[in-house]
Motif scaffolding. Structure first.
Motif, PDB file in Angstrom:
ATOM      1  N   LEU A  81      34.283 -15.498   4.340  1.00  0.00           N
ATOM      2  CA  LEU A  81      33.857 -14.564   3.456  1.00  0.00           C
ATOM      3  C   LEU A  81      34.250 -14.564   2.016  1.00  0.00           C
ATOM      4  O   LEU A  81      35.654 -14.388   2.221  1.00  0.00           O
ATOM      5  N   GLN A  82      33.731 -15.152   0.968  1.00  0.00           N
ATOM      6  CA  GLN A  82      34.193 -14.880  -0.394  1.00  0.00           C
ATOM      7  C   GLN A  82      33.863 -13.639  -0.879  1.00  0.00           C
ATOM      8  O   GLN A  82      32.907 -13.325  -0.863  1.00  0.00           O
ATOM      9  N   MET A  83      35.018 -12.976  -1.200  1.00  0.00           N
ATOM     10  CA  MET A  83      34.961 -11.618  -1.778  1.00  0.00           C
ATOM     11  C   MET A  83      35.418 -11.780  -3.270  1.00  0.00           C
ATOM     12  O   MET A  83      36.583 -12.138  -3.695  1.00  0.00           O
ATOM     13  N   ASN A  84      34.469 -11.416  -4.099  1.00  0.00           N
ATOM     14  CA  ASN A  84      34.775 -11.338  -5.527  1.00  0.00           C
ATOM     15  C   ASN A  84      34.576  -9.917  -6.420  1.00  0.00           C
ATOM     16  O   ASN A  84      33.943  -9.046  -5.571  1.00  0.00           O
ATOM     17  N   SER A  85      35.260  -9.833  -7.414  1.00  0.00           N
ATOM     18  CA  SER A  85      35.000  -8.588  -7.894  1.00  0.00           C
ATOM     19  C   SER A  85      35.448  -7.408  -7.074  1.00  0.00           C
ATOM     20  O   SER A  85      34.838  -6.553  -6.863  1.00  0.00           O
ATOM     21  N   LEU A  86      36.599  -7.464  -6.413  1.00  0.00           N
ATOM     22  CA  LEU A  86      37.002  -6.711  -5.212  1.00  0.00           C
ATOM     23  C   LEU A  86      37.376  -5.359  -6.017  1.00  0.00           C
ATOM     24  O   LEU A  86      37.861  -5.305  -7.046  1.00  0.00           O
TER      25      LEU A  86
END
Length: 125
Positions: A81-86
């Motif tokens: 799970l790539q999580m960006n702009s957290l």
């Protein structure tokens, strides 16, 4: 019997990125759909994303669509799970789950019979 182990959680500032991994053992990884759920303190567990057994179909919760990407490598028995702009509201314990019985991609927790122990993600503002 399927065993799932998550890793990659941690503390990150708002706007940052993290990549979670879920390593699977037992069963035939390439034959079942996989999902991520999360649970924040005081809240119910909620769906995040799901991916079909053979990568090609995915579904996301509206709150993460466009920011998170689910993927899997069947050769490595691992889901990501790539999580960006957290955002701070992404703070939760993240769980991976396996559905070994159905071909439909479920967004509720009941069809998933195998769960990891969870990994904490904390997003500071």
């Amino acid at each position: 019997q399927v065993q799932l182990v998550e890793s990659g959680g941690g503390v990150v500032q708002a706007g940052g990125s993290l990549r979670l991994s879920c390593a699977a053992s037992g069963g035939t990884f390439s034959s079942y759909s996989m999902a991520w759920f999360r649970q924040a303190p005081g809240k119910e567990r909620e769906f995040v994303a799901v991916i079909s057994s053979m990568p090609g179909s995915t579904n996301y919760a509206g709150s993460v669509k466009g920011r998170f990407t689910i993927s899997r490598d069947n050769a490595k028995n691992t889901m990501y799970l790539q999580m960006n702009s957290l955002k701070p509201e992404d703070t939760a314990v993240y769980y991976c789950a396996a559905d070994t019985r159905h071909s439909v991609l479920f967004t509720t927790s009941e069809p998933y019979h195998y769960w990891g122990q969870g990994t904490q993600v904390t997003v500071s503002s």
